[in-house]
Design a protein around this motif. Sequence first.
Motif, PDB file in Angstrom:
ATOM      1  N   ARG A 136       0.749  -1.049   0.043  1.00  0.00           N
ATOM      2  CA  ARG A 136      -0.174   0.118  -0.073  1.00  0.00           C
ATOM      3  C   ARG A 136       0.880   1.368  -0.134  1.00  0.00           C
ATOM      4  NH1 ARG A 136      -3.250  -1.832   5.065  1.00  0.00           N
ATOM      5  NH2 ARG A 136      -0.930  -2.147   5.568  1.00  0.00           N
ATOM      6  N   ARG A 137       2.041   1.203   0.155  1.00  0.00           N
ATOM      7  CA  ARG A 137       3.205   2.125   0.069  1.00  0.00           C
ATOM      8  C   ARG A 137       3.126   2.631  -1.224  1.00  0.00           C
ATOM      9  NH1 ARG A 137       8.319   1.329   3.650  1.00  0.00           N
ATOM     10  NH2 ARG A 137       8.474   3.570   3.102  1.00  0.00           N
ATOM     11  N   LYS A 138       3.491   3.969  -1.291  1.00  0.00           N
ATOM     12  CA  LYS A 138       3.894   4.717  -2.611  1.00  0.00           C
ATOM     13  C   LYS A 138       5.241   4.431  -3.138  1.00  0.00           C
ATOM     14  CE  LYS A 138       0.877   8.709  -3.684  1.00  0.00           C
ATOM     15  NZ  LYS A 138      -0.370   8.093  -2.676  1.00  0.00           N
ATOM     16  N   VAL A 139       5.476   4.168  -4.302  1.00  0.00           N
ATOM     17  CA  VAL A 139       6.794   3.709  -4.811  1.00  0.00           C
ATOM     18  C   VAL A 139       7.594   4.955  -4.533  1.00  0.00           C
ATOM     19  CG1 VAL A 139       7.855   3.414  -7.104  1.00  0.00           C
ATOM     20  CG2 VAL A 139       5.988   2.132  -6.516  1.00  0.00           C
ATOM     21  N   ALA A 140       7.331   6.186  -4.655  1.00  0.00           N
ATOM     22  CA  ALA A 140       8.221   7.377  -4.395  1.00  0.00           C
ATOM     23  C   ALA A 140       8.784   7.317  -3.229  1.00  0.00           C
ATOM     24  CB  ALA A 140       7.654   8.424  -4.728  1.00  0.00           C
ATOM     25  N   GLU A 141       8.140   6.584  -2.213  1.00  0.00           N
ATOM     26  CA  GLU A 141       8.725   6.639  -0.891  1.00  0.00           C
ATOM     27  C   GLU A 141       9.815   5.731  -0.669  1.00  0.00           C
ATOM     28  OE1 GLU A 141       5.409   5.659   1.671  1.00  0.00           O
ATOM     29  OE2 GLU A 141       4.451   7.475   1.219  1.00  0.00           O
ATOM     30  N   LEU A 142      10.005   4.571  -1.481  1.00  0.00           N
ATOM     31  CA  LEU A 142      10.759   3.320  -1.361  1.00  0.00           C
ATOM     32  C   LEU A 142      12.190   3.650  -1.804  1.00  0.00           C
ATOM     33  CD1 LEU A 142       8.492   0.745  -2.944  1.00  0.00           C
ATOM     34  CD2 LEU A 142       8.768   1.541  -0.311  1.00  0.00           C
ATOM     35  N   PRO A 143      13.154   2.972  -1.042  1.00  0.00           N
ATOM     36  CA  PRO A 143      14.631   3.023  -1.498  1.00  0.00           C
ATOM     37  C   PRO A 143      14.804   2.245  -2.856  1.00  0.00           C
ATOM     38  CG  PRO A 143      14.292   1.670   0.343  1.00  0.00           C
ATOM     39  CD  PRO A 143      13.106   2.194   0.264  1.00  0.00           C
ATOM     40  N   ILE A 144      15.742   2.522  -3.605  1.00  0.00           N
ATOM     41  CA  ILE A 144      16.066   2.390  -4.881  1.00  0.00           C
ATOM     42  C   ILE A 144      15.888   0.445  -4.850  1.00  0.00           C
ATOM     43  CG2 ILE A 144      18.593   2.407  -4.675  1.00  0.00           C
ATOM     44  CD1 ILE A 144      17.718   3.233  -8.048  1.00  0.00           C
ATOM     45  N   SER A 145      16.468  -0.151  -3.604  1.00  0.00           N
ATOM     46  CA  SER A 145      16.772  -1.636  -3.862  1.00  0.00           C
ATOM     47  C   SER A 145      14.949  -2.161  -3.842  1.00  0.00           C
ATOM     48  CB  SER A 145      17.139  -2.067  -2.533  1.00  0.00           C
ATOM     49  OG  SER A 145      16.765  -2.173  -1.376  1.00  0.00           O
ATOM     50  N   ALA A 170      21.447  -5.330  -9.743  1.00  0.00           N
ATOM     51  CA  ALA A 170      22.052  -4.376  -9.651  1.00  0.00           C
ATOM     52  C   ALA A 170      21.998  -3.632  -8.399  1.00  0.00           C
ATOM     53  CB  ALA A 170      22.044  -3.567 -11.010  1.00  0.00           C
ATOM     54  N   ALA A 171      20.800  -3.448  -7.795  1.00  0.00           N
ATOM     55  CA  ALA A 171      20.480  -2.292  -6.662  1.00  0.00           C
ATOM     56  C   ALA A 171      19.997  -3.310  -5.470  1.00  0.00           C
ATOM     57  CB  ALA A 171      19.358  -1.310  -7.091  1.00  0.00           C
ATOM     58  N   LEU A 172      20.114  -4.753  -5.406  1.00  0.00           N
ATOM     59  CA  LEU A 172      19.679  -5.536  -4.309  1.00  0.00           C
ATOM     60  C   LEU A 172      20.628  -5.641  -3.307  1.00  0.00           C
ATOM     61  CD1 LEU A 172      17.614  -8.213  -6.002  1.00  0.00           C
ATOM     62  CD2 LEU A 172      16.766  -5.861  -5.296  1.00  0.00           C
ATOM     63  N   THR A 173      20.125  -5.804  -2.141  1.00  0.00           N
ATOM     64  CA  THR A 173      21.009  -6.291  -1.063  1.00  0.00           C
ATOM     65  C   THR A 173      21.352  -7.774  -1.243  1.00  0.00           C
ATOM     66  OG1 THR A 173      19.408  -6.955   0.396  1.00  0.00           O
ATOM     67  CG2 THR A 173      20.147  -4.699   0.656  1.00  0.00           C
ATOM     68  N   GLU A 176      18.327  -9.987  -0.396  1.00  0.00           N
ATOM     69  CA  GLU A 176      17.401  -9.743  -1.370  1.00  0.00           C
ATOM     70  C   GLU A 176      17.669 -10.701  -2.621  1.00  0.00           C
ATOM     71  OE1 GLU A 176      15.670  -5.359  -0.024  1.00  0.00           O
ATOM     72  OE2 GLU A 176      17.490  -5.469  -1.567  1.00  0.00           O
ATOM     73  N   ALA A 177      18.861 -10.508  -2.962  1.00  0.00           N
ATOM     74  CA  ALA A 177      19.225 -11.175  -4.099  1.00  0.00           C
ATOM     75  C   ALA A 177      19.081 -12.682  -3.886  1.00  0.00           C
ATOM     76  CB  ALA A 177      20.819 -10.843  -4.302  1.00  0.00           C
ATOM     77  N   GLN A 178      19.483 -13.219  -2.821  1.00  0.00           N
ATOM     78  CA  GLN A 178      19.327 -14.665  -2.494  1.00  0.00           C
ATOM     79  C   GLN A 178      18.111 -15.097  -2.506  1.00  0.00           C
ATOM     80  OE1 GLN A 178      21.769 -16.446  -2.527  1.00  0.00           O
ATOM     81  NE2 GLN A 178      23.482 -15.107  -2.325  1.00  0.00           N
ATOM     82  N   GLN A 179      16.993 -14.362  -2.141  1.00  0.00           N
ATOM     83  CA  GLN A 179      15.710 -14.591  -2.274  1.00  0.00           C
ATOM     84  C   GLN A 179      15.240 -14.694  -3.608  1.00  0.00           C
ATOM     85  OE1 GLN A 179      14.331 -15.115   0.687  1.00  0.00           O
ATOM     86  NE2 GLN A 179      12.395 -15.525  -0.250  1.00  0.00           N
ATOM     87  N   LEU A 180      15.697 -13.562  -4.379  1.00  0.00           N
ATOM     88  CA  LEU A 180      15.309 -13.840  -5.767  1.00  0.00           C
ATOM     89  C   LEU A 180      15.756 -14.989  -6.486  1.00  0.00           C
ATOM     90  CD1 LEU A 180      14.460 -12.534  -8.484  1.00  0.00           C
ATOM     91  CD2 LEU A 180      16.766 -11.321  -8.645  1.00  0.00           C
ATOM     92  N   PHE A 181      16.921 -15.477  -5.988  1.00  0.00           N
ATOM     93  CA  PHE A 181      17.982 -16.657  -6.787  1.00  0.00           C
ATOM     94  C   PHE A 181      16.973 -17.710  -6.287  1.00  0.00           C
ATOM     95  CE2 PHE A 181      22.140 -14.611  -6.009  1.00  0.00           C
ATOM     96  CZ  PHE A 181      21.855 -13.755  -7.494  1.00  0.00           C
ATOM     97  N   SER A 182      16.284 -17.852  -5.236  1.00  0.00           N
ATOM     98  CA  SER A 182      15.438 -19.248  -4.648  1.00  0.00           C
ATOM     99  C   SER A 182      14.274 -19.101  -5.572  1.00  0.00           C
ATOM    100  CB  SER A 182      15.389 -19.217  -3.158  1.00  0.00           C
ATOM    101  OG  SER A 182      14.265 -18.595  -2.707  1.00  0.00           O
ATOM    102  N   ILE A 183      13.541 -17.878  -5.685  1.00  0.00           N
ATOM    103  CA  ILE A 183      12.419 -17.946  -6.682  1.00  0.00           C
ATOM    104  C   ILE A 183      12.918 -18.187  -8.082  1.00  0.00           C
ATOM    105  CG2 ILE A 183      10.916 -16.207  -7.812  1.00  0.00           C
ATOM    106  CD1 ILE A 183      10.641 -14.598  -5.243  1.00  0.00           C
ATOM    107  N   ILE A 184      13.928 -17.857  -8.596  1.00  0.00           N
ATOM    108  CA  ILE A 184      14.237 -18.160  -9.934  1.00  0.00           C
ATOM    109  C   ILE A 184      14.317 -19.690  -9.891  1.00  0.00           C
ATOM    110  CG2 ILE A 184      16.392 -18.270 -11.537  1.00  0.00           C
ATOM    111  CD1 ILE A 184      16.660 -15.133 -10.900  1.00  0.00           C
ATOM    112  N   ARG A 185      15.015 -20.242  -9.141  1.00  0.00           N
ATOM    113  CA  ARG A 185      15.177 -21.796  -8.807  1.00  0.00           C
ATOM    114  C   ARG A 185      13.655 -22.484  -8.811  1.00  0.00           C
ATOM    115  NH1 ARG A 185      19.943 -20.760  -5.558  1.00  0.00           N
ATOM    116  NH2 ARG A 185      21.790 -20.768  -6.909  1.00  0.00           N
ATOM    117  N   ASP A 186      12.729 -22.192  -8.134  1.00  0.00           N
ATOM    118  CA  ASP A 186      11.563 -22.584  -8.336  1.00  0.00           C
ATOM    119  C   ASP A 186      10.711 -22.387  -9.426  1.00  0.00           C
ATOM    120  OD1 ASP A 186      11.458 -22.929  -5.569  1.00  0.00           O
ATOM    121  OD2 ASP A 186       9.897 -21.358  -4.857  1.00  0.00           O
ATOM    122  N   LEU A 187      10.875 -21.332 -10.205  1.00  0.00           N
ATOM    123  CA  LEU A 187      10.222 -21.089 -11.312  1.00  0.00           C
ATOM    124  C   LEU A 187      11.070 -22.104 -12.347  1.00  0.00           C
ATOM    125  CD1 LEU A 187      10.574 -17.175 -11.784  1.00  0.00           C
ATOM    126  CD2 LEU A 187       8.337 -18.550 -11.413  1.00  0.00           C
TER     127      LEU A 187
END
Length: 508
Positions: A136-145, A170-173, A176-187
């Motif tokens: 529900r947050r606005k995108v403008a309030e979020l940091p780049i990652s 490129a902009a992930l911690t 966060e990157a590890q989380q993304l990799f596990s999603i990629i492996r699931d997909l």
Amino acid sequence: MAEAVLSIHGVSKQFGAIQALADVDFTLEKGEVHALCGENGAGKSTLMNIIAGVVQPTEGEIRVDGKAVRIPTPAAAQSLGIGLVHQEIALCPDATVAENMFMAATNRRRSPFMNYRALERDAQAVMNRLAGIDVRRKVAELPISSQQLVEIAKALTLDCRVLILDEPTAALTETEAQQLFSIIRDLKANGISIIYISHRMAEIFSLCDRVTVFRDGRYVCTDRIADVTPDDVVRRMVGREITQLYPDKLGPGDVAGETILDVDGLSDGERFHDVRLDLRKGEILGIGGLIGSGRTEIAEGICGLRPRTAGAIRLHGKVQAINTYADAVKAGIVYLSEDRKGSGVFLEMSIAQNISVLNLQAFTNRAGLLNGRAEAEFARDFARRLAVRMGGVEAPVKSLSGGNQQKVAIAKQLAVKPKVILMDEPTRGIDVGAKTEIHRLLRELASSGIGIVVISSEMPELLGLCDRVLVVREGRIAGELSAENMTEEAVIRLASGIGAARTADHAA
Ligand SMILES: Nc1ncnc2c1ncn2[C@@H]1O[C@H](COP(=O)(O)OP(=O)(O)OP(=O)(O)O)[C@@H](O)[C@H]1O
Ligand SMILES: [Mg+2]
């Protein structure tokens, strides 16, 4: 026998005088993660934009499941089951995360009675797989990652069979990157095919099944990851051997000279507290720490982009009144933002205009007339040094590849002839060859007497480039590492507070 979900045959793309792609081939098998590598401007994003219906090829054929298709629009790509996470963040800043995530999908299931609650609930469920961002947050309030995570979540809401990720980390911690990799492996386990673009070899080697290399818009080769080494891939990307990765540091004999920048007790009462640092002539000072630790805010505080509540900033011993960024530039301190698109470059303006914008008076005569030729010559010189791949300096920055835009952002800062440059993640999205060039240039600048501060989340860069590293934790300088004790472990200890906790125990 694996089947090709997607295949590209003899695709070419011409942008005016630039041949972005020349007769390239590419095959994606079902359920594989396929890396696409190449230097900045090699044509990776252009091919992905063609597959996703954003750009039309000049020539060539695309087949999906063996059948030739036309992909005239992003909607056409979507209905073929192709989803793209763009390299550049392209969200609506004033809309909420949920609204952004379903912007593409709502086109398909638009109805006069959109159930907003259900939309938010669905968005949150998808987001939770990646990170705990409130949709529900606005995108403008979020940091780049976080914004980058929203881009990824947006693609996950589309039901795709082919998912393209163009430099998603490129902009992930790290987490966060590890989380993304596990999603990629699931997909992948669910039979989804993935094209993965990255300049980070470690990611490619831990995640991907095959790798294709492009060079100068041409296809070079495709290999199974198991059959090649990172060095092989890099060599094929640049077409030569990359030998020395980092320029020489200050030796034990070359002491850093007098203090250029002296920051004393800087606080903003919120994100950083009592920050002290001194930058000496000839050295490159690194700032490490976790993403979100306050490094960017400290840099912003120093150069007038963020209000301060306490502290002094001295340049060559003289206190500077810096309350706005213009004050900082005037005093000789410039800042390279980590968010290139937000504040690094003006996309619609030409390369030459971008490079000179902070230093216009240098190209203006006494009558106030801009000398366009001098401006262009100056820009050409910088573009040459940083190997910007471009048609000409009159071209708009938006026509450059991501990495080449970053080089223009760097040139823009250097053009001021600053006394101090604060660089936030300067080589993000920059290919290995150009990275070496930029590191060499920074070392040259430091030797010539310009103060260089580099904020980096990339451990090898921090340790390989800098003479001294300050580590920030929770808005405070947690410690300093000199050449002798600068190790990855030491940085992590300070950044995470493990070292500090031990000292505290000791004292107790
Ligand atoms: N809209 C455009 N107009 C003109 N030239 C373009 C346009 N888009 C891309 N190009 C050019 O095409 C070439 C390939 O760019 P592309 O963005 O595909 O590179 P890339 O491999 O993705 O690089 P990076 O690693 O920097 O992201 C570059 O020389 C770029 O300047
Ligand atoms: Mg790209």
